[in-house]
Design a protein around this motif. Structure first.
Motif, PDB file in Angstrom:
ATOM      1  N   LEU A  30       0.823  -1.208   0.000  1.00  0.00           N
ATOM      2  CA  LEU A  30       0.000   0.000   0.000  1.00  0.00           C
ATOM      3  C   LEU A  30       0.854   1.253   0.000  1.00  0.00           C
ATOM      4  CD1 LEU A  30      -3.027  -0.647   2.338  1.00  0.00           C
ATOM      5  CD2 LEU A  30      -3.053  -0.080  -0.052  1.00  0.00           C
ATOM      6  N   SER A  31       1.951   1.233   0.775  1.00  0.00           N
ATOM      7  CA  SER A  31       2.745   2.460   0.816  1.00  0.00           C
ATOM      8  C   SER A  31       3.456   2.687  -0.503  1.00  0.00           C
ATOM      9  CB  SER A  31       3.723   2.438   1.985  1.00  0.00           C
ATOM     10  OG  SER A  31       4.635   1.402   1.835  1.00  0.00           O
ATOM     11  N   TRP A  85     -10.619  -6.330   1.988  1.00  0.00           N
ATOM     12  CA  TRP A  85      -9.962  -7.635   1.977  1.00  0.00           C
ATOM     13  C   TRP A  85      -9.521  -8.027   3.374  1.00  0.00           C
ATOM     14  CZ3 TRP A  85      -7.136  -3.407   0.016  1.00  0.00           C
ATOM     15  CH2 TRP A  85      -5.989  -3.094   0.722  1.00  0.00           C
ATOM     16  N   GLY A  86      -9.146  -9.285   3.528  1.00  0.00           N
ATOM     17  CA  GLY A  86      -8.739  -9.751   4.850  1.00  0.00           C
ATOM     18  C   GLY A  86      -7.648 -10.790   4.746  1.00  0.00           C
ATOM     19  N   ASP A  99      -2.496 -13.128   4.172  1.00  0.00           N
ATOM     20  CA  ASP A  99      -1.675 -14.199   4.718  1.00  0.00           C
ATOM     21  C   ASP A  99      -0.970 -15.003   3.637  1.00  0.00           C
ATOM     22  OD1 ASP A  99      -2.625 -13.296   7.024  1.00  0.00           O
ATOM     23  OD2 ASP A  99      -3.760 -15.064   7.596  1.00  0.00           O
ATOM     24  N   GLN A 100      -1.270 -14.696   2.385  1.00  0.00           N
ATOM     25  CA  GLN A 100      -0.630 -15.462   1.319  1.00  0.00           C
ATOM     26  C   GLN A 100       0.795 -15.000   1.096  1.00  0.00           C
ATOM     27  OE1 GLN A 100      -2.677 -15.651  -2.388  1.00  0.00           O
ATOM     28  NE2 GLN A 100      -4.635 -15.742  -1.353  1.00  0.00           N
ATOM     29  N   LYS A 101       1.543 -15.877   0.487  1.00  0.00           N
ATOM     30  CA  LYS A 101       2.938 -15.539   0.216  1.00  0.00           C
ATOM     31  C   LYS A 101       3.016 -14.346  -0.732  1.00  0.00           C
ATOM     32  CE  LYS A 101       7.215 -17.609  -1.262  1.00  0.00           C
ATOM     33  NZ  LYS A 101       7.690 -18.472  -2.332  1.00  0.00           N
ATOM     34  N   SER A 102       2.163 -14.322  -1.730  1.00  0.00           N
ATOM     35  CA  SER A 102       2.193 -13.215  -2.689  1.00  0.00           C
ATOM     36  C   SER A 102       1.102 -12.198  -2.368  1.00  0.00           C
ATOM     37  CB  SER A 102       2.015 -13.751  -4.095  1.00  0.00           C
ATOM     38  OG  SER A 102       0.887 -14.590  -4.126  1.00  0.00           O
ATOM     39  N   VAL A 117      -2.752  -7.233  -3.032  1.00  0.00           N
ATOM     40  CA  VAL A 117      -3.132  -5.915  -2.535  1.00  0.00           C
ATOM     41  C   VAL A 117      -2.798  -4.846  -3.577  1.00  0.00           C
ATOM     42  CG1 VAL A 117      -2.638  -4.188  -0.767  1.00  0.00           C
ATOM     43  CG2 VAL A 117      -2.919  -6.554  -0.122  1.00  0.00           C
ATOM     44  N   ARG A 118      -1.639  -4.999  -4.229  1.00  0.00           N
ATOM     45  CA  ARG A 118      -1.282  -4.072  -5.311  1.00  0.00           C
ATOM     46  C   ARG A 118      -2.344  -4.118  -6.403  1.00  0.00           C
ATOM     47  NH1 ARG A 118       1.415  -0.641  -7.361  1.00  0.00           N
ATOM     48  NH2 ARG A 118       2.244  -1.809  -9.104  1.00  0.00           N
TER      49      ARG A 118
END
Lengths: 264, 946
Positions: B192-193, B398-399, B404-407, B412-413
């Motif tokens: 996000l940042s 989202w949650g 918690d996934q590796k990617s 999120v991107r």
């Protein structure tokens, strides 16, 4: 006119369980002793119990069919005593301990002898006799169920107060029926089988429920007006006669009731 | 007169309380007295998730009668969920810890010790370890660090405690300071940042009801965030629709209008498909992306993407990572500004590169990967891309299913890119939301952050081969972001002001321009303290001799449990604080270890939960609220704040009596707190001497502990205490007088993106900013300067949002990799073994602190795993039977639930079924099997068989 009622809109219910915890908190009820989801689907008990007066079930309409992947076949339903206007439990109680106030079916626990007649007669399995002493205050060997939170003096029942999505509303029954029918029309646009449960069952229930599907799918009894039971006259008469000899002891009364049931 | 629902609630609340006082009730039954008559009330905040609901607790003689939602709160509007309702069982529970427990070396039982004795013992241990492991110089550079101690903060502490913990640790010179959620997550926050500037949610929860469409992905808010779902239902009342994307049939899925049941682990393909649909059908908000994002920027000529092995340029097959990211950079002109093509037609522009990259995610391919039908995908994409219309907005939630996934960072991107393309960031009813489990996860992240951050995300000084922050000037030179673009506000160019004010607040009077504000006293790290290196060194059990776990339970933080237990047994001492006893403190009782041979001394301190403390708490929407809690415990329990203060003073006096390495720092540090109002003193220190971060200076005249929180608690007023739910007569209900929201009380981050260049809102109906007579009215403008000449994203270098990310470690654009799973197989040495099943994890009803509440356990009881009928038949299992599930990381026992809730999955000939595991003690038990991944390969063994 002064009859109050609940309206439960299952299209708004998200199944979080806040009503269940709120009920337990307000009425000082302990948690169930569970083993696992021992009932159908995701529910630890089949029915309500003497220490669970209100709950939300999360289930499949038909667990036996294999194709249940469609999310429309799953639903959540808020369950509690339906406060029937023509209630079986009132009719079956040998001690006339169950009575009506403002539409709510209440149990006078001073009179209750824990015979279990009401438990057997209730088609919604809402009323239960406490089998075990849970050592929390006031819990005795008696029949328990939802009392619309009027025993504890709140002017809004707790399940209604807490519901995050306002799926439960509480008002005069006649007012609610109008609101429910208007809502049903809207719901039917999306769920064509939607049904307003509680208009006619047992001369009308004081818990009206808007269901997404036919009530049979939820295991709810329909066409009940004819089913309402009449207590065997003989049993009643014999019990009244014999209970004179109980000297007011509830324990003896319970024995007498079981005896009369046995011989009639 | 019109009565809103809020007024009605207020009114009924008043009537209710009036009737309680007078004993009047509409229905009277004289036999039962009103429960609440004569009770007292306190208002506090629920500690069971990160929404931050306000709760009223009614109590009589220290016994809780009822917990009720605060009708004034715009967050929960008088309601509560099942967790909040069960709060009384947390506050009054016989399993709560109330004494300090001490385990001497080589002992096999706990002892009880007094507070002063515990403080003294711990202080002596810390001093000893510090003296032994202090490193003052490394290669002739002053580094001043204590290498032997680990400091980890959990997320159930207040902002003040987290800040003080960071200060405590860094002053002692400890470089290994981190927060527990950071150990668990896989760089999701950085996604996000890198895209928007700040790694936090953008809009307040109360804004969800202004959305036209809600997209929930990898999350079940109906169960774990019911109060948020309440706002979604409110949105639906206004005509919004809800879409849930989840492999399971969850309660949210049932309550939504559309459910996309994708295969687990395929969400990046799904999201990329949506982006492609928007780009190909031109359903993007053109004016938004060309002005406010980097769509028009040109990318370096050397960049390429190999669509066969799906790798971006710069991949190093030896390290299996992108080591050379220079080709991902923008193409800069001589002034250092990127070249632009406003028409978005240049082949090398970000927009065209994206169009090309995502074009491979056609409807057919997405439907094949995710397992949902083409029509359903088309319907979803059509609904979502409709919000490219400026009058409509989409809300993305989202949650853990994503994070918690590796990617997870790429997912999120992807969601951020989708929202930017549709022009939904910064506007009302839009934005990005993420579900956090622990109450103060956001606040602890802001105050403690990670090994490389000081409070306020200021970088820790680094001295290594690449970077030398050997003095204040070089630190500022190395960490200031320079931009020559006149359109960019570039807040990170003010690092010097933030950092000097920060040093002033830590060192007070002793810091002056002569001694460079005591910059030399701060510990300097080398980059070897990142998470991987830390866990490797920690697990090898050589380097460390003591550890502070403040409200943290490292055994369950996602690293292999058995290894952590072994590593803990190599330490000399550990200090743990928690409201319950936890597995980190009692690791030596683990039956696999021989407790007689373990030397580790353990101090287990009881503490209070967040709703019993005093202090501030930041919820997931960044709203900082003040807690005025009350403890209902029979014994008086001290908080972490009092612990840290007493401990520090003890250490300080030990050093002044006996001396030791680098003792002068204790004289120079600004650490004078009175026990009485220590919380408020620290809140003031965090907030600083000015009320706006832009007023901070470099000349040492201002102080500020955390510039993001500047203005939270000013000289005159504790802003976080405000409880005014006046919504300012705006259509969208901006509750900007309820608590205080960082930064600067801005409720909508990047809100300048909600207006066009001339200052008119994109959507008049839902405006949050609008040109008034003189200045903007509505929310506080995020970033200063006029809209015409300044870009809206004030924390990125160019002032625009990054559709393209030149810095993300695993690619500038999200890409779906099927082979990630295969790699997992190889890593877990699966091919030689029989880990047949692909399992995934979910929490139920739980955060870490709610494990002993039996009203909640009743709703979803023990740890269980859901598996399909087919697997059950194959393994001869019935409902409720216990099985042992084992993975590479460890094993657990779970009950079987034969499920009809999810699709059958076939990955290859061996792995052909999917298991869901649901936790009963939150993440605690589950991480034994899962490590820090969302899904893993497991084998199941029925009890009594091999």
């Amino acid at each position: 006119m002064s009859e109050k009622a609940f309206l439960v809109d299952t299209t708004k219910c998200i199944g979080c369980g806040a009503c269940q915890v709120a009920c337990k908190e307000w009425n000082n009820l302990p948690a169930e002793r569970y083993v696992f989801f021992s009932a159908f689907d995701y529910n630890i008990k089949k029915n309500l119990s003497a220490i669970t007066w209100c709950r939300v079930t999360f289930f499949n309409f038909n667990s036996k069919t294999k194709n249940t992947l469609n999310h429309k076949k799953w639903d959540m339903v808020h369950q509690k005593c339906n406060h029937c206007r023509d209630a079986n439990c009132i009719k079956s109680c040998p001690e006339n301990a169950i009575y009506k106030v403002d539409g709510w079916t209440l149990i006078n626990q001073d009179k209750c002898i824990a015979c279990g007649a009401c438990e057997k007669s209730c088609e919604y399995k809402a009323i239960h006799v406490l089998k075990r002493n849970y050592s929390s205050d006031q819990k005795m060997y008696k029949a328990y169920k939802c009392h619309g939170c009027i025993m504890n003096k709140v002017n809004k029942p707790l399940c209604q107060q807490v519901c995050p999505t306002k799926a439960i509303t509480y008002d005069y029954r006649l007012k609610l029926i109008k609101a429910a029918q208007a809502r049903l029309k809207k719901v039917k646009q999306k769920y064509s089988n939607a049904y307003l449960y509680g208009l006619y069952e047992y001369e009308g229930l004081n818990v009206l429920t808007i269901l997404k599907n036919k009530p049979e799918k939820y295991g709810l009894p329909v066409n009940t007006s004819r089913k309402s039971i009449k207590l065997n006259k003989e049993t009643t008469e014999l019990y009244t006669l014999l209970s004179i000899f109980s000297f007011g002891s509830k324990y003896i009364k319970r024995g007498i009731y079981k005896f009369t049931k046995l011989i009639t | 007169m019109s009565i809103t629902r809020r007024d009605f609630l207020k009114l009924s609340g008043t009537i209710l309380s009036a009737s309680l006082v007078t004993g009047i009730s509409t229905i009277t039954n004289n036999k039962y007295n009103s429960k609440l008559r004569g009770s007292k009330k306190i208002t506090t905040i629920c500690p069971l998730c990160s929404i931050g609901c306000n709760v009223d607790i009614y109590y009589k003689k220290n016994k809780i009668l009822q917990v009720r939602g605060d009708v004034n709160s715009p967050i929960n509007e008088g309601t509560l969920c099942q967790k909040g309702k069960a709060l009384s069982q947390l506050l009054q529970n016989k399993n709560r810890l109330d004494k300090i427990k001490y385990r001497p070396p080589y002992s096999n039982e706990w002892q009880t010790i007094s507070w002063s004795k515990a403080i003294e013992k711990i202080a002596i241990r810390i001093k000893k370890t510090r003296d032994a492991s202090f490193l003052d110089k490394e290669n002739n550079n002053v580094v001043n660090r204590t290498e032997g101690i680990i400091s980890i903060a959990g997320s159930n502490i207040t902002n003040e405690e987290a800040y003080l913990f960071n200060k405590f640790s860094r002053i002692l010179g400890i470089p290994n300071v981190t927060s527990e959620p950071n150990l668990k997550k896989n760089q999701v926050s950085s996604a996000l940042s890198e895209t928007l500037g700040l790694d936090t949610m953008t809009n307040p929860f109360s804004d969800i009801k202004n959305a036209n469409l809600v997209l929930i992905i990898g999350f079940d808010p109906a169960k774990s965030y019911p109060i948020v779902f309440k706002h979604m239902i409110d949105a639906r009342k206004k005509g919004a629709e809800i879409i849930t994307v989840d492999p399971r049939i969850t309660r949210s899925a049932i309550s939504s209008d559309l459910h996309c049941q994708i295969k687990p682990g395929t969400d990046i393909a799904f999201i990329n498909g949506l982006i492609n649909y928007a780009l190909q059908n031109n359903k993007v908000n053109k004016s938004y992306i060309s002005e406010y994002t980097d769509a028009s920027f040109l990318v370096d000529d050397k960049f390429n993407f190999n669509s066969i092995d799906k790798l971006f340029s710069g991949y190093n097959p030896l390290t299996k990572s992108y080591t050379e990211k220079s080709s991902w950079k923008y193409k800069y002109d001589e002034r250092g500004n990127p070249y632009r093509d406003e028409e978005l037609l240049n082949k090398k522009s970000v927009f065209q590169l994206m169009k090309k990259h995502f074009s491979r995610y056609t409807i057919d391919r997405v439907s094949k990967i995710t397992g949902i039908t083409g029509e359903q995908f088309l319907k979803t994409a059509e609904l979502i891309t409709q919000t490219a219309n400026q009058k409509k907005s989409l809300n993305v939630f989202w949650g853990g299913g994503i994070t918690d996934q590796k990617s997870g960072n790429q997912a999120v991107r992807g969601l951020s890119i989708l929202q930017l393309l549709l022009g939904n960031i910064g506007v009302s009813g839009g934005g990005l939301f993420s579900g956090k489990t622990e109450a103060n996860e956001q606040g602890v992240y802001d105050q403690v952050g990670d090994w490389n951050f000081l409070p306020g995300k200021l970088p820790v000084p680094v001295i290594d081969n690449k970077q030398k922050d050997s003095d204040l000037h070089s630190y500022i030179r190395n960490n200031t972001v320079v931009s020559n673009d006149p359109m960019s506000i570039n807040q990170w160019s003010n690092v010097n002001k933030y950092f000097v004010s920060f040093l002033k607040s830590w060192f007070g009077k002793s810091a002056s321009s002569k001694n460079k504000y005591n910059f030399d006293l701060l510990p300097k790290i080398n980059k070897k303290y990142d998470r991987d290196t830390f866990s490797r060194e920690f697990l090898s059990g050589k380097k460390y001799s003591g550890a502070l776990f403040l409200g943290a339970d490292i055994v369950h933080s996602g690293i292999n449990k058995n290894q952590v237990n072994n590593a803990l047994s190599t330490l000399d001492w550990i200090v743990v604080s928690d409201i319950w006893g936890n597995d980190t403190a009692s690791f030596w009782e683990n039956n696999k270890l021989n407790s007689k041979s373990i030397k580790t001394e353990v101090f287990m301190l009881p503490t209070l939960s967040l709703s019993e403390k005093e202090g501030s708490l930041t919820n997931a929407e960044r709203c900082v609220q003040w807690i005025n809690g009350k403890s209902f415990q029979s014994k008086k329990i001290k908080t972490e704040l009092q612990f840290l203060n007493s401990l520090f003073n003890k250490i300080k006096s030990l050093y002044s009596e006996k001396g030791g390495v680098f003792a002068e720092i204790f004289k120079k540090v600004n650490w004078k707190y009175n026990d009485g109002d220590i919380t408020k003193q620290i809140a003031r220190e965090i907030s600083g001497t000015v009320n706006l971060a832009e007023k901070l200076t470099t000349d040492g005249s201002t102080k500020c502990g955390n510039w993001l929180y500047c203005g939270m608690y000013t000289q005159y007023k504790n802003n976080t205490e405000r409880k005014n739910n006046d919504s300012k007569n705006m259509k969208i209900s901006l509750y900007n007088k309820w608590g205080w929201s960082w930064p600067e009380n801005i409720r909508f981050l990047y809100n300048r993106a909600s207006v066009d260049r001339s200052g008119n809102p994109w959507n008049e109906e839902k405006w949050i900013l609008k040109k008034g007579n003189v200045d903007f009215i509505g929310d506080i403008v995020h970033g200063k300067g006029d809209v015409e000449n300044k870009n809206p994203f004030s924390l990125t270098r160019e002032g625009v949002a990054h559709l393209w990310s030149p810095n993300t470690y695993n690619g500038p654009l999200p890409e779906y990799y099927e082979h990630e799973f295969d790699e997992k197989i190889k890593k877990n040495k699966i091919l030689n073994d029989d880990y047949y099943y692909f399992a995934s994890i979910s929490n139920i009803n739980e955060s870490k602190i709610s494990k002993n509440i039996n009203w909640l356990q009743e709703i979803e009881p023990v740890l269980y795993c859901e598996l399909s009928r087919k697997t059950a038949e194959k393994k001869n299992l019935v409902n409720g039977e216990e099985v042992t599930i084992s993975s590479f990381y460890g094993e657990i026992k779970a009950k079987v639930l034969i499920s009809t809730r999810f699709n059958k999955i076939k990955y290859n000939s061996k792995i052909d079924d999917f298991i869901y595991i649901f936790g009963y003690k939150g993440t605690e038990v589950l991480n034994n099997v899962f490590g820090n991944v969302k899904s893993v390969l497991v084998k199941i063994r029925k009890e009594g068989t091999i």
